[in-house]
Motif scaffolding. Structure first.
Motif, PDB file in Angstrom:
ATOM      1  N   SER A 150       0.832  -1.201   0.000  1.00 47.39           N
ATOM      2  CA  SER A 150       0.000   0.000   0.000  1.00 47.39           C
ATOM      3  C   SER A 150       0.868   1.254   0.000  1.00 47.39           C
ATOM      4  O   SER A 150       0.472   2.298  -0.533  1.00 47.39           O
ATOM      5  CB  SER A 150      -0.953   0.006   1.192  1.00 47.39           C
ATOM      6  OG  SER A 150      -0.261   0.051   2.430  1.00 47.39           O
TER       7      SER A 150
ATOM      8  N   GLU B 262       1.710   2.208  -3.558  1.00 53.07           N
ATOM      9  CA  GLU B 262       0.585   2.846  -4.244  1.00 53.07           C
ATOM     10  C   GLU B 262       0.396   4.290  -3.782  1.00 53.07           C
ATOM     11  O   GLU B 262       0.096   5.180  -4.593  1.00 53.07           O
ATOM     12  CB  GLU B 262      -0.701   2.041  -4.022  1.00 53.07           C
ATOM     13  CG  GLU B 262      -0.647   0.632  -4.559  1.00 53.07           C
ATOM     14  CD  GLU B 262      -0.209   0.565  -6.010  1.00 53.07           C
ATOM     15  OE1 GLU B 262      -0.684   1.371  -6.836  1.00 53.07           O
ATOM     16  OE2 GLU B 262       0.633  -0.299  -6.333  1.00 53.07           O
ATOM     17  N   GLU B 263       0.579   4.539  -2.494  1.00 56.32           N
ATOM     18  CA  GLU B 263       0.412   5.906  -2.004  1.00 56.32           C
ATOM     19  C   GLU B 263       1.517   6.820  -2.512  1.00 56.32           C
ATOM     20  O   GLU B 263       1.284   7.993  -2.827  1.00 56.32           O
ATOM     21  CB  GLU B 263       0.370   5.926  -0.473  1.00 56.32           C
ATOM     22  CG  GLU B 263       0.203   7.306   0.146  1.00 56.32           C
ATOM     23  CD  GLU B 263      -1.153   7.960  -0.138  1.00 56.32           C
ATOM     24  OE1 GLU B 263      -1.454   8.986   0.498  1.00 56.32           O
ATOM     25  OE2 GLU B 263      -1.910   7.467  -1.018  1.00 56.32           O
TER      26      GLU B 263
ATOM     27  N   ARG C 124       0.490   7.701  -6.022  1.00 54.79           N
ATOM     28  CA  ARG C 124      -0.589   8.693  -6.023  1.00 54.79           C
ATOM     29  C   ARG C 124      -0.075  10.059  -5.596  1.00 54.79           C
ATOM     30  O   ARG C 124      -0.362  11.079  -6.219  1.00 54.79           O
ATOM     31  CB  ARG C 124      -1.713   8.256  -5.066  1.00 54.79           C
ATOM     32  CG  ARG C 124      -2.914   9.212  -5.033  1.00 54.79           C
ATOM     33  CD  ARG C 124      -3.802   8.967  -3.829  1.00 54.79           C
ATOM     34  NE  ARG C 124      -3.225   9.463  -2.597  1.00 54.79           N
ATOM     35  CZ  ARG C 124      -3.409  10.696  -2.117  1.00 54.79           C
ATOM     36  NH1 ARG C 124      -4.138  11.576  -2.785  1.00 54.79           N
ATOM     37  NH2 ARG C 124      -2.844  11.055  -0.976  1.00 54.79           N
TER      38      ARG C 124
ATOM     39  N   ASN D 171      -5.872  12.699  -8.855  1.00 61.39           N
ATOM     40  CA  ASN D 171      -5.393  11.947  -7.697  1.00 61.39           C
ATOM     41  C   ASN D 171      -5.529  12.709  -6.387  1.00 61.39           C
ATOM     42  O   ASN D 171      -5.152  12.197  -5.325  1.00 61.39           O
ATOM     43  CB  ASN D 171      -3.934  11.540  -7.915  1.00 61.39           C
ATOM     44  CG  ASN D 171      -3.803  10.402  -8.900  1.00 61.39           C
ATOM     45  OD1 ASN D 171      -4.744   9.641  -9.112  1.00 61.39           O
ATOM     46  ND2 ASN D 171      -2.637  10.270  -9.514  1.00 61.39           N
TER      47      ASN D 171
ATOM     48  N   LYS E 139      -6.289   2.691   1.725  1.00 60.12           N
ATOM     49  CA  LYS E 139      -7.014   1.667   0.985  1.00 60.12           C
ATOM     50  C   LYS E 139      -8.489   2.039   0.998  1.00 60.12           C
ATOM     51  O   LYS E 139      -9.009   2.407   2.057  1.00 60.12           O
ATOM     52  CB  LYS E 139      -6.834   0.278   1.590  1.00 60.12           C
ATOM     53  CG  LYS E 139      -5.456  -0.329   1.362  1.00 60.12           C
ATOM     54  CD  LYS E 139      -5.398  -1.751   1.909  1.00 60.12           C
ATOM     55  CE  LYS E 139      -4.018  -2.373   1.674  1.00 60.12           C
ATOM     56  NZ  LYS E 139      -3.953  -3.765   2.184  1.00 60.12           N
TER      57      LYS E 139
ATOM     58  N   ASN F  76      -7.058   2.568  -3.037  1.00 60.36           N
ATOM     59  CA  ASN F  76      -6.222   3.621  -3.617  1.00 60.36           C
ATOM     60  C   ASN F  76      -6.168   3.418  -5.133  1.00 60.36           C
ATOM     61  O   ASN F  76      -5.159   2.986  -5.686  1.00 60.36           O
ATOM     62  CB  ASN F  76      -4.818   3.578  -3.010  1.00 60.36           C
ATOM     63  CG  ASN F  76      -4.018   4.830  -3.303  1.00 60.36           C
ATOM     64  OD1 ASN F  76      -4.414   5.650  -4.126  1.00 60.36           O
ATOM     65  ND2 ASN F  76      -2.890   4.974  -2.638  1.00 60.36           N
ATOM     66  N   ARG F  77      -7.268   3.745  -5.790  1.00 63.82           N
ATOM     67  CA  ARG F  77      -7.380   3.531  -7.229  1.00 63.82           C
ATOM     68  C   ARG F  77      -6.858   4.758  -7.992  1.00 63.82           C
ATOM     69  O   ARG F  77      -7.584   5.367  -8.795  1.00 63.82           O
ATOM     70  CB  ARG F  77      -8.837   3.234  -7.595  1.00 63.82           C
ATOM     71  CG  ARG F  77      -9.371   1.936  -7.002  1.00 63.82           C
ATOM     72  CD  ARG F  77     -10.816   1.695  -7.400  1.00 63.82           C
ATOM     73  NE  ARG F  77     -11.702   2.630  -6.725  1.00 63.82           N
ATOM     74  CZ  ARG F  77     -12.324   2.385  -5.575  1.00 63.82           C
ATOM     75  NH1 ARG F  77     -12.149   1.222  -4.977  1.00 63.82           N
ATOM     76  NH2 ARG F  77     -13.124   3.276  -5.032  1.00 63.82           N
ATOM     77  N   HIS F  78      -5.622   5.103  -7.732  1.00 57.49           N
ATOM     78  CA  HIS F  78      -5.032   6.297  -8.351  1.00 57.49           C
ATOM     79  C   HIS F  78      -4.831   6.097  -9.844  1.00 57.49           C
ATOM     80  O   HIS F  78      -4.902   4.975 -10.371  1.00 57.49           O
ATOM     81  CB  HIS F  78      -3.703   6.637  -7.678  1.00 57.49           C
ATOM     82  CG  HIS F  78      -2.670   5.564  -7.834  1.00 57.49           C
ATOM     83  ND1 HIS F  78      -1.936   5.403  -8.986  1.00 57.49           N
ATOM     84  CD2 HIS F  78      -2.258   4.587  -6.988  1.00 57.49           C
ATOM     85  CE1 HIS F  78      -1.122   4.381  -8.852  1.00 57.49           C
ATOM     86  NE2 HIS F  78      -1.292   3.856  -7.647  1.00 57.49           N
TER      87      HIS F  78
ATOM     88  N   GLN G 278       4.360  -0.402 -15.642  1.00 56.04           N
ATOM     89  CA  GLN G 278       3.795  -0.304 -14.294  1.00 56.04           C
ATOM     90  C   GLN G 278       4.277  -1.412 -13.368  1.00 56.04           C
ATOM     91  O   GLN G 278       4.556  -1.172 -12.180  1.00 56.04           O
ATOM     92  CB  GLN G 278       2.269  -0.303 -14.358  1.00 56.04           C
ATOM     93  CG  GLN G 278       1.657  -1.554 -14.963  1.00 56.04           C
ATOM     94  CD  GLN G 278       0.161  -1.649 -14.736  1.00 56.04           C
ATOM     95  OE1 GLN G 278      -0.341  -1.219 -13.711  1.00 56.04           O
ATOM     96  NE2 GLN G 278      -0.555  -2.195 -15.698  1.00 56.04           N
TER      97      GLN G 278
ATOM     98  N   ARG H 128       6.547  -0.698 -10.004  1.00 59.93           N
ATOM     99  CA  ARG H 128       6.117  -1.109  -8.668  1.00 59.93           C
ATOM    100  C   ARG H 128       7.157  -1.997  -8.000  1.00 59.93           C
ATOM    101  O   ARG H 128       7.441  -1.864  -6.804  1.00 59.93           O
ATOM    102  CB  ARG H 128       4.762  -1.815  -8.748  1.00 59.93           C
ATOM    103  CG  ARG H 128       3.594  -0.869  -9.021  1.00 59.93           C
ATOM    104  CD  ARG H 128       2.265  -1.613  -9.017  1.00 59.93           C
ATOM    105  NE  ARG H 128       1.146  -0.685  -8.927  1.00 59.93           N
ATOM    106  CZ  ARG H 128       0.405  -0.282  -9.966  1.00 59.93           C
ATOM    107  NH1 ARG H 128       0.699  -0.738 -11.182  1.00 59.93           N
ATOM    108  NH2 ARG H 128      -0.595   0.561  -9.793  1.00 59.93           N
TER     109      ARG H 128
END
Length: 394
Positions: A268, A271-272, A275, A312, A329, A331-333, A346, A350
């Motif tokens: 997570s 992902e943050e 974003r 975002n 969560k 987090n659909r950025h 991608q 990641r």
């Protein structure tokens, strides 16, 4: 001149608006009251600004009505049309885009990312060791930029002996808001690699492009070269994302502490960071037909600029969007795009970000920021231009 109800939106064409953070205030007002704004600026084609999450996402998902073939970055008239229009992965629409993506997919999938994991980790450790040994360093250039350039160089098949030179050329050629001083030698080098792979293919992206077919025809040399440059240029965004993540961790020590104490939140956290950084400030499309959105009449051929960072930060999609929260969560950025044009790198991005976080947690005893962050002044990319730091390894 702005042909809309919100004249302040024209400030988005000023790079300093993004550097000083005031773009966030402009976007917030636009999201609330003017989600589609038409501009008629001097020196640029007329375009529409789109700022809400759902609108940006819907445009990304609809290549039939919003084409990428005419360019995906807003360009001043003086810069002319993008030479890759209609030829590269980023600047084509399905079905051609899908064919190009299929050619490159084997080198950018989860399987290859896992196969490269040890190499990526070794690169991260080496880069952090170099940074620690140097005393004060610039995280943007010496860590984030080098890591992202190393990754794309390896994917293209640059031999180990040439990596340092290639990385320097990549960083200089695609550095935001700087002259492309190394673009010529980098291009010549890529052409040399193409000639070598033409004689003897290898396990790299250049070989895939040389051997791949679209509509039962091999790509031309120009198409292969432009697609290689497309991939090389994307390394800038990847580096800026890593750098923005580090800047955020420095500015939010409680989040860094949480990450160190709870490594299970690394997924997570990645992902943050994506974003929060939103390294691609905008992406552009061209309307393929007349249509109406939010009461606005969009004409065929008009440009539509998707402000990704604004999407975002959309309060309609994210709870407390101005808060940096590694546990966020869902987090659909949209930092890596959406739909057919979601970033082909991608998975690699990641993986690299996760490995860097792991090594920061396990290998770094302490770090400190040694000077002010210098923000980028650009309408295309977002992040720090300079982040002076010092770190000590365990």
């Amino acid at each position: 001149m702005t042909h809309s109800s919100y004249a302040a939106a024209d400030a988005l064409l000023d790079p300093l608006t993004h550097a000083d953070g005031s773009a966030d205030d402009v976007w917030r007002e636009m999201r609330d009251r003017h989600p589609w704004v038409r501009h008629e600026p001097d020196g640029y084609p007329a375009f529409w600004s789109v700022t809400r999450y759902q609108d940006v996402r819907s445009v990304y998902a609809d290549p039939e009505r919003f084409s990428s073939a005419g360019g995906v970055l807003l360009r001043a008239y003086v810069n002319g049309e993008d030479p890759g229009a209609g030829l590269t992965l980023a600047l084509t629409d399905p079905p051609r885009h899908s064919s190009l993506r299929t050619i490159l997919a084997p080198h950018f999938n989860e399987r290859n990312a896992r196969a490269l994991a040890d190499r990526l980790r070794a690169d991260v450790r080496d880069v952090l060791f170099r940074a620690a040994e140097s005393g004060e360093f610039d995280f943007v250039h010496d860590v984030a930029g080098r890591l992202s350039s190393l990754l794309i160089a390896r994917l293209l098949g640059v031999p180990d002996a040439d990596l340092d030179t290639a990385v320097r050329w990549i960083e200089e050629a695609f550095a935001a808001a700087k002259p492309m001083t190394s673009h010529v030698p980098l291009t010549r080098y890529v052409i040399d690699l193409m000639e070598q792979r033409d004689k003897g293919p290898s396990d790299d992206a250049i070989s895939l492009l040389l051997e791949g077919e679209v509509d039962e025809e091999l790509l031309t040399e120009t198409e292969v070269l432009l697609n290689c440059e497309n991939l090389l240029g994307a390394s800038e965004n990847a580096g800026l994302s890593l750098a923005a993540g580090m800047a955020a961790l420095v500015a939010h020590p409680e989040q860094w502490h949480d990450l160190r104490e709870h490594p299970e939140i690394q997924a997570s956290a990645v992902e943050e960071i994506l974003r929060w950084g939103s390294s691609a400030t905008h992406s552009m499309r061209t309307a393929t037909s007349d249509m109406e959105r939010e009461g606005c009449r969009i004409r065929k051929g008009e440009r539509v600029v998707l402000w990704v960072r604004s999407a975002n930060r959309d309060e309609r999609e994210f709870e407390g969007p101005e808060k940096f929260d590694l546990r966020r969560k869902p987090n659909r950025h949209l930092a890596l795009g959406f739909g057919p044009h979601v970033c082909i790198g991608q998975i690699m991005a990641r993986h690299q970000s996760r490995i860097l976080l792991e090594e920061l947690v396990t290998s770094v005893a302490a770090f400190e920021q040694t000077g002010p962050v210098t923000p980028l002044a650009s309408i295309a990319v977002n992040g720090p231009a300079r982040l002076p730091m010092r770190l000590a390894l365990r």
